[in-house]
Design a protein around this motif. Structure first.
Motif, PDB file in Angstrom:
ATOM      1  N   TYR A 207      -1.732  -1.631   6.557  1.00 13.35           N
ATOM      2  CA  TYR A 207      -3.027  -1.257   5.991  1.00 13.35           C
ATOM      3  C   TYR A 207      -3.978  -0.653   7.039  1.00 13.35           C
TER       4      TYR A 207
ATOM      5  N   ILE B 220       0.828  -1.205   0.000  1.00 17.32           N
ATOM      6  CA  ILE B 220       0.000   0.000   0.000  1.00 17.32           C
ATOM      7  C   ILE B 220       0.865   1.260   0.000  1.00 17.32           C
TER       8      ILE B 220
ATOM      9  N   VAL C 135      -9.269  -7.906   3.419  1.00 17.39           N
ATOM     10  CA  VAL C 135      -8.007  -7.634   2.736  1.00 17.39           C
ATOM     11  C   VAL C 135      -7.060  -8.809   2.963  1.00 17.39           C
TER      12      VAL C 135
ATOM     13  N   ASP D  79      -8.772  -7.698   8.200  1.00 17.49           N
ATOM     14  CA  ASP D  79      -7.454  -7.724   7.558  1.00 17.49           C
ATOM     15  C   ASP D  79      -6.840  -9.084   7.860  1.00 17.49           C
TER      16      ASP D  79
ATOM     17  N   CYS E 119      -2.336  -9.356   8.674  1.00 17.50           N
ATOM     18  CA  CYS E 119      -2.106  -7.899   8.745  1.00 17.50           C
ATOM     19  C   CYS E 119      -0.643  -7.520   8.867  1.00 17.50           C
TER      20      CYS E 119
ATOM     21  N   THR F 190      -5.451   2.360  -2.719  1.00 14.11           N
ATOM     22  CA  THR F 190      -6.200   3.356  -1.942  1.00 14.11           C
ATOM     23  C   THR F 190      -7.515   3.710  -2.625  1.00 14.11           C
TER      24      THR F 190
END
Length: 272
Positions: free
Chosen positions: A69, A33, A141, A61, A64, A42
């Motif tokens: 993120y 990201i 995600v 997430d 993670c 984004t």
């Protein structure tokens, strides 16, 4: 002198491997990201953001890491739950949450490669966790999570856990390394006589050749899975996802090569 130290691998002892990366995480691990040069990640988060009550305001997430993120997710969703298999990375992510003062983020240890949900005799899902998470999130995600050179079945399990965590109509954002891009980077680095992020195989052994056929390249000595677009579409479809879009996340040569400045990029790799 002793024998050379063997490089830790993601698939042999995942917890040990990722705990070791926590020591110098920013130097060791590429942040998709942060290094996304066109901002497509984004923009995708902006498009799917939801602060509403109910599952669509909840985000998970999956894998993670150190929480790269979490600032973007916390700003766009009513609540965020983040999991990682590494206790040390979870510790870093919790520090990130505390540093930003997020009140809507919960970070815990949980291994996505374990079975989270089972089906009962009637084909209904059973949540094996203690939080009733099945079908409770509207967005998920998985950023550079499916990169370990594990079996197809293990990758399918991780995707299935993500699918079962999402409510009907929920969406999953997956970021994976591209096999096509790895081959291109290898080609350009070889032309420029520069040691790139992937080990260029001039005379591969039988095992190394078999790895390449499976999309597995060594990045800094670590066997890492890369994907063709049709390959990922097939894998996602087999567990029940409908792929809406596959788009390229573009990185600069500086970030791809792990350099501290664009000025350090070899002349032969700079765009004309």
């Amino acid at each position: 002198s002793g024998a050379p130290r063997r490089t830790r691998q993601m698939d042999t002892n995942p917890v040990e491997y990722w705990n070791a990366q926590a020591r110098d995480y920013d130097d060791n691990i590429f942040s998709t990201i942060d290094e996304d040069s066109t901002g497509i990640i984004t923009r995708t988060l902006d498009r799917l953001a939801a602060a509403s009550e109910g599952p669509f305001g909840r985000c998970i997430d999956l894998g993670c890491g150190a929480g790269k993120y979490l600032p973007a997710l916390a700003a766009r969703f009513r609540s965020v739950t983040a999991y990682d298999l590494s206790p040390k990375l979870v510790g870093l992510a919790k520090k990130e949450v505390k540093r930003h003062g997020f009140c809507n983020v919960d970070v815990r240890v949980r291994d996505l490669a374990q079975i989270w949900y089972r089906e009962d005799g009637n084909g209904l899902g059973l949540d094996l966790g203690d939080r009733g998470e099945m079908e409770s999130y509207g967005f998920a995600v998985m950023a550079n999570v499916l990169i370990a050179p594990v079996t197809e079945g293990q990758r399918a399990l991780m995707l299935k856990n993500a699918l079962r965590s999402l409510c009907p109509g929920g969406r999953l954002l997956v970021v994976v390394p591209s096999l096509e891009s790895a081959l291109y980077v290898n080609m350009r680095c070889d032309e420029a006589k520069y040691e790139g992020p992937c080990d260029v195989l001039r005379k591969p052994s039988r095992a190394e050749g078999a790895d390449v056929l499976q999309g597995i390249f060594r990045r800094s000595g670590v066997r890492t899975k890369h994907y063709l677009e049709p390959e990922f579409r097939l894998a996602a479809g087999r567990v029940g996802f409908r792929v809406e879009a596959c788009e390229k996340v573009l990185y600069t040569w500086r970030s791809e090569l792990g350099l501290s400045s664009d000025l350090l990029v070899p002349a032969g790799l700079r765009e004309p």
